[in-house]
Design an enzyme around this catalytic site. Sequence first.
Site, PDB file in Angstrom:
ATOM      1  N   GLU A 280       0.838  -1.202   0.000  1.00  0.00           N
ATOM      2  CA  GLU A 280       0.000   0.000   0.000  1.00  0.00           C
ATOM      3  C   GLU A 280       0.870   1.248   0.000  1.00  0.00           C
ATOM      4  O   GLU A 280       1.881   1.288   0.714  1.00  0.00           O
ATOM      5  CB  GLU A 280      -0.928  -0.007   1.216  1.00  0.00           C
ATOM      6  CG  GLU A 280      -1.918  -1.169   1.208  1.00  0.00           C
ATOM      7  CD  GLU A 280      -2.878  -1.145   2.398  1.00  0.00           C
ATOM      8  OE1 GLU A 280      -2.764  -0.236   3.257  1.00  0.00           O
ATOM      9  OE2 GLU A 280      -3.735  -2.032   2.473  1.00  0.00           O
TER      10      GLU A 280
ATOM     11  N   HIS B  22      -7.985   1.333   1.840  1.00  0.00           N
ATOM     12  CA  HIS B  22      -7.811   0.960   3.255  1.00  0.00           C
ATOM     13  C   HIS B  22      -8.511   1.967   4.161  1.00  0.00           C
ATOM     14  O   HIS B  22      -7.908   2.557   5.067  1.00  0.00           O
ATOM     15  CB  HIS B  22      -6.332   0.845   3.614  1.00  0.00           C
ATOM     16  CG  HIS B  22      -6.087  -0.117   4.740  1.00  0.00           C
ATOM     17  ND1 HIS B  22      -4.997  -0.948   4.792  1.00  0.00           N
ATOM     18  CD2 HIS B  22      -6.799  -0.385   5.870  1.00  0.00           C
ATOM     19  CE1 HIS B  22      -5.037  -1.679   5.887  1.00  0.00           C
ATOM     20  NE2 HIS B  22      -6.136  -1.356   6.554  1.00  0.00           N
TER      21      HIS B  22
END
Length: 324
Positions: free
Chosen positions: A272, A290
């Site tokens: 990420e 997220h």
Amino acid sequence: MSTRSAPPGTTTLITTPTFARFSPEPWRLLDEAGAGPLRPCPDAALPGAELRERIAGVDALIVGMDPVTADVIAAADRLKVIAKHGVGVDTIDLAAARAHGIQVVCAPGSNSRAVAEFTFGLILDCARRITASHEQVVRGGWPKLFGPELAGRTLAVIGFGRIGRLLTGYALAFGMRVIAHDPYVDAQDVAAQGARAASLDDCLAEADVVSLHLPADPSAGPLLDGRRLAALKQGAILVNAARGGLVDETALAKLLVDGHIGAAALDAFAGEPLGDSPLRTAPNVLLTSHMAACSQEANRDMGVMVTEDVIRVLAGETPLRPAV
């Protein structure tokens, strides 16, 4: 008002940009305790090298998704407590923290409802293709996209903690059947929530929708590897709002292209922000950043919870919510 105080000259480094975004209470608590907060990084987690440079002289650290490695901990000459502004502490080297006598705290339960609600939203979106229709309408189309109703369908909840139980309640309210797998939860406890306990393999074979709610074990590889993903029912929906390491993303993309998996929604990824991933071009996939835990209420609660424990540790007391 808390009467606990940190020692004079105490400094708290806050790296998560979302800390206390929707409530001034955590800032007030730190200020009143004399914990010397340093404002967070404006837009992202600190890179490891920068965190190592800034950790010297810091007594308390409040982090989000920042990797707090053994190198970072070794560079901390005064650190007494690391607080995860959230629940999962898999980004913190707990063994290194223990070896240096550093307490690690978190905010269990603070974002459970936020994640459960977001997850059910992803399920609805995948089933009824809401985002897919939006994207086509924006481009000038006017599609009639069909999808299954959830009533009478089977949801498999993998990981039956706070979030999994809340999600079970939402699914039952929509008329779904729920099966659940969690080796640490008794079958009678599962049944008391209106679900049926089953093995992981049975869950994957039976479910129309599979939702993941458990931590990842990097040493074990993805829980849902290519073999297990292929074991899902034809046309099944997969949702992961837990940890990215739980799913083999390359295998998932292939099965989406093949049409074996009907749709997938992911809010967590192995790397990420999401880089050059085959999921970006896979069909019938919904990708979010997220953000399942990002409700205003959860932000307020986790800020207050971790701040209270930071102050307790700095004052020489035992934290209420130790991570281990």
